[in-house]
Design a protein around this motif. Structure first.
Motif, short mmCIF file in Angstrom:
data_model
loop_
_atom_site.label_atom_id
_atom_site.label_comp_id
_atom_site.label_asym_id
_atom_site.label_seq_id
_atom_site.Cartn_x
_atom_site.Cartn_y
_atom_site.Cartn_z
N SER A 132 0.85 -1.19 0.00
CA SER A 132 0.00 0.00 0.00
C SER A 132 0.88 1.23 0.00
CB SER A 132 -0.89 0.01 1.25
OG SER A 132 -1.67 1.20 1.31
N ASP A 133 0.38 2.31 -0.59
CA ASP A 133 1.07 3.60 -0.46
C ASP A 133 0.61 4.34 0.78
OD1 ASP A 133 2.70 3.36 -2.63
OD2 ASP A 133 1.33 4.36 -4.02
N ASP A 134 -0.39 3.78 1.47
CA ASP A 134 -0.86 4.40 2.72
C ASP A 134 -0.09 3.80 3.89
OD1 ASP A 134 -2.88 5.77 1.23
OD2 ASP A 134 -4.01 3.89 1.18
N ARG A 135 -0.06 4.55 4.96
CA ARG A 135 0.70 4.10 6.13
C ARG A 135 -0.11 3.10 6.92
NH1 ARG A 135 4.15 2.30 8.43
NH2 ARG A 135 5.40 3.12 10.14
N VAL A 136 0.41 1.88 7.04
CA VAL A 136 -0.14 0.85 7.91
C VAL A 136 0.96 0.52 8.91
CG1 VAL A 136 -1.05 -1.50 8.04
CG2 VAL A 136 -1.58 -0.07 6.05
N ALA A 137 0.65 0.61 10.20
CA ALA A 137 1.70 0.42 11.20
C ALA A 137 1.38 -0.77 12.09
CB ALA A 137 1.86 1.68 12.05
N THR A 138 2.18 -1.81 11.97
CA THR A 138 2.01 -2.99 12.82
C THR A 138 2.43 -2.63 14.25
OG1 THR A 138 2.47 -4.42 10.95
CG2 THR A 138 2.69 -5.40 13.15
N ARG A 139 1.55 -2.96 15.19
CA ARG A 139 1.86 -2.68 16.60
C ARG A 139 1.71 -3.96 17.41
NH1 ARG A 139 2.99 2.49 16.80
NH2 ARG A 139 1.97 3.78 15.24
N ILE A 140 2.52 -4.07 18.43
CA ILE A 140 2.55 -5.28 19.24
C ILE A 140 2.11 -4.94 20.66
CG2 ILE A 140 4.00 -7.22 20.00
CD1 ILE A 140 3.92 -6.91 16.94
N LYS A 141 1.07 -5.63 21.13
CA LYS A 141 0.63 -5.42 22.51
C LYS A 141 1.44 -6.32 23.43
CE LYS A 141 -3.47 -5.19 25.43
NZ LYS A 141 -4.91 -5.53 25.53
N THR A 142 2.08 -5.71 24.41
CA THR A 142 2.89 -6.45 25.39
C THR A 142 2.35 -6.14 26.78
OG1 THR A 142 4.48 -4.69 25.85
CG2 THR A 142 4.88 -6.01 23.87
N PRO A 143 2.80 -6.87 27.79
CA PRO A 143 2.34 -6.57 29.16
C PRO A 143 2.64 -5.10 29.54
CG PRO A 143 3.40 -8.71 29.12
CD PRO A 143 3.64 -8.10 27.77
N GLY A 144 3.64 -4.50 28.92
CA GLY A 144 3.98 -3.10 29.22
C GLY A 144 3.26 -2.10 28.33
N GLY A 145 2.36 -2.58 27.48
CA GLY A 145 1.64 -1.67 26.59
C GLY A 145 1.95 -1.95 25.12
N TRP A 146 1.37 -1.13 24.25
CA TRP A 146 1.58 -1.31 22.81
C TRP A 146 2.95 -0.76 22.39
CZ3 TRP A 146 -1.52 -3.94 19.47
CH2 TRP A 146 -2.81 -4.26 19.90
N LEU A 147 3.62 -1.51 21.55
CA LEU A 147 4.91 -1.06 20.99
C LEU A 147 4.79 -0.99 19.47
CD1 LEU A 147 7.46 -3.34 22.93
CD2 LEU A 147 6.89 -0.94 23.40
N ALA A 148 5.46 -0.02 18.86
CA ALA A 148 5.63 -0.05 17.41
C ALA A 148 6.43 -1.31 17.07
CB ALA A 148 6.36 1.20 16.93
N PHE A 149 6.21 -1.84 15.88
CA PHE A 149 6.84 -3.11 15.55
C PHE A 149 8.34 -3.09 15.77
CE2 PHE A 149 8.99 -6.09 12.76
CZ PHE A 149 8.42 -7.28 13.19
N GLN A 150 9.03 -2.06 15.29
CA GLN A 150 10.50 -2.06 15.41
C GLN A 150 10.96 -1.85 16.86
OE1 GLN A 150 12.15 -3.21 13.04
NE2 GLN A 150 10.94 -2.81 11.20
N GLU A 151 10.12 -1.22 17.68
CA GLU A 151 10.46 -1.11 19.10
C GLU A 151 10.48 -2.52 19.71
OE1 GLU A 151 8.54 3.31 20.01
OE2 GLU A 151 7.38 1.51 20.48
N PHE A 153 10.67 -5.41 17.94
CA PHE A 153 11.52 -6.34 17.20
C PHE A 153 13.00 -6.03 17.38
CE2 PHE A 153 13.26 -7.93 13.05
CZ PHE A 153 12.94 -9.27 13.22
N VAL A 154 13.36 -4.76 17.26
CA VAL A 154 14.78 -4.39 17.31
C VAL A 154 15.16 -3.90 18.70
CG1 VAL A 154 16.58 -2.93 16.30
CG2 VAL A 154 14.76 -3.84 14.84
N ARG A 155 14.41 -2.89 19.18
CA ARG A 155 14.83 -2.30 20.45
C ARG A 155 14.72 -3.29 21.60
NH1 ARG A 155 11.30 2.44 22.66
NH2 ARG A 155 10.39 0.68 23.77
N GLU A 156 13.58 -4.01 21.67
CA GLU A 156 13.34 -4.96 22.76
C GLU A 156 13.74 -6.38 22.40
OE1 GLU A 156 12.50 -3.68 25.64
OE2 GLU A 156 12.13 -1.66 24.86
N ARG A 157 14.28 -6.59 21.21
CA ARG A 157 14.78 -7.90 20.75
C ARG A 157 13.76 -9.02 20.95
NH1 ARG A 157 20.51 -7.39 20.36
NH2 ARG A 157 21.11 -5.30 20.95
#
Lengths: 308, 308
Positions: A132-151, A153-157
């Motif tokens: 898509s040319d529109d912004r779709v942002a995958t987010r991950i719900k964790t016990p500490g709250g929602w994270l952006a995917f790269q937060e 995947f990369v930041r929190e490994r």
């Protein structure tokens, strides 16, 4: 045979590199995930499109599975010295792509247009379309709250427990130019060995794409990223569990319910064959771990040989 | 003694490095030229502010006189491969500053605010103020038409004949926060050995700054960038000719007519002393070529010793 491949990042890229040695790349259209795109330092980064492009263009860092081979990280070090967030490692050569893309997007070009010019610069012979040319942002719900995917995947490994996965903006998004047409005109659709929830899930969440997969006369063949009860790499298992899918080829088939005709599975999962057939999915059993270029080619061959 | 210095790039930066060893840097406010700022690859670059900051922060590439010492150019090479204009050489570490500045500006920060945070990161102890937060663009008229300053200076290597120099946007610009206050509160104002037309000219073209120089009780002392009939470096001669100024200390004094009290000139130009005095400008004769750190310090000392 016109092929469409739905693709995530590293695993998909290796499979597609094999596929391009088995078919004429001019017959292939890749639809890439943009759900894990991220803006960092004011730069727009499309990790999955870049990984596919770098891999097919021969630029990929084979050891890491992302970024440009031989790249340096001088700018990143300097950004850290200026107090910027540098969890997402951007190499100096890699940076050129993000600077270029960002400038083009700000100038009014669409992500599809920028991707098309990049794949030409990379000498990638198949088409590469953002989902898509529109912004779709995958987010991950964790016990500490929602994270952006790269937060996550990369930041929190990938360490936080995954409670849910969402595709922000998907409901308002439109398929990228050419995506629906390619699926409807295809002789076969291949779902690469990618995370069904965070790599293929965002693509299927774009309104119209799942419907096109239902509608197309093309056979749809997926390669299971789950082998022997776990993901070949990455957090696919955790995400499938969060979405209520069994961590097995059957769970992968369940994620693609409604349009999946064939699933390529590893010898390790031969036991799933009967249950797959019972769900109307034809199993193809092969060696699915891509440790070498030859295995990439062999897996690609196995994935398409019954689709003709 | 509170000092204000009006500054261009390389020559000014070396002089200011000397000055900071002679006075308490906390007493110094530098007003930097932004007329040759340029947007490249969608990034906002302030060459003169960066050169002053890098020099005072000890990061400057001494050999080139711009950029960061030991910097690499991997991103630039990759940008060239993507078909981008790369006449303006941005090193990988240098790039971090431009990426950071651009992100901050797009986020709504002013150039003054970004410069203040950069000089803190660089551990620069004196204040560094852009002449304006508004865009003023120095342009050079050549036989082939008008060029942006960096097109003339970097891309064309100062080769085209200079017919005129203009400061686009100056008439609508406002002095940067603190600039007028600093000039009015100063005990002395120093005009660095910079190009009077393309480095100091844009600063004087910002409405209010020339008036503040007229009004301030501070003595105004300039260091001539013209020695022995030519510019110490760069195209100051060509630009002065285009603006109708003699290429001599007298021409420099003419560029600063109305507010100049003292001009530091080289022994090579001792012959100008009488004519300067006749114009009401006190000459200070010294060795003005800054070949070493010691010469920078000596020149700074000469520039301020009669101002106290």
């Amino acid at each position: 045979m016109k092929l469409v491949a739905l693709a995530g990042g590293t695993g998909a890229a290796k499979f597609l590199r094999g596929l391009c040695r088995v078919i004429d790349p001019a017959d292939l259209t890749i639809v890439g995930n943009t759900g894990d795109d991220v803006e960092l330092w004011g730069l727009y980064i499309s990790p999955d499109l870049d990984t596919v492009g770098y891999t097919l263009g021969g630029l990929i860092d084979e050891t890491k599975g992302w970024g440009v081979k031989g790249d340096t990280f001088q700018c990143r070090t300097a950004m850290a010295a200026l107090g910027n967030d540098t969890y997402f490692a951007l190499g100096d050569q890699d940076l050129a792509v993000h600077i270029y893309r960002t400038e083009q997007l700000r100038g009014g070009k669409s992500l599809s247009e920028v991707t098309e010019s990049l794949r030409n610069k990379w000498s990638v012979a198949c088409r590469l379309l953002p989902m898509s040319d529109d912004r779709v942002a995958t987010r991950i719900k964790t016990p500490g709250g929602w994270l952006a995917f790269q937060e996550y995947f990369v930041r929190e490994r990938c360490k936080p427990e995954v409670l849910d996965v969402a595709y922000d903006g998907a409901e308002r998004s439109h398929p990228g130019p050419g995506v629906i047409e390619a699926i409807l005109a295809a002789d076969a659709v291949i779902i690469c060995p990618s995370n069904p929830v965070s790599s293929i899930g965002p693509i299927l969440a774009v309104p119209g794409i799942r419907e096109a997969l239902d509608e197309t006369r093309a056979k749809v063949s997926a390669i299971s990223p789950i082998v022997g009860g776990g993901a070949v790499s990455g957090p696919a298992g955790d995400m499938m569990r969060a979405k209520g899918f069994e961590i097995s080829p059957l769970g992968v088939a369940a994620a693609y319910t409604g349009f999946l005709d064939q699933l390529v599975i590893d010898y390790a999962d031969e036991i799933s064959c009967e249950a797959l057939r019972a769900r109307g999915v034809a199993p193809v059993v092969t060696e699915s771990i891509m440790g070498t270029r030859e295995r990439e080619v062999a897996l690609a061959r196995a994935a398409i040989e019954r689709l003709g």
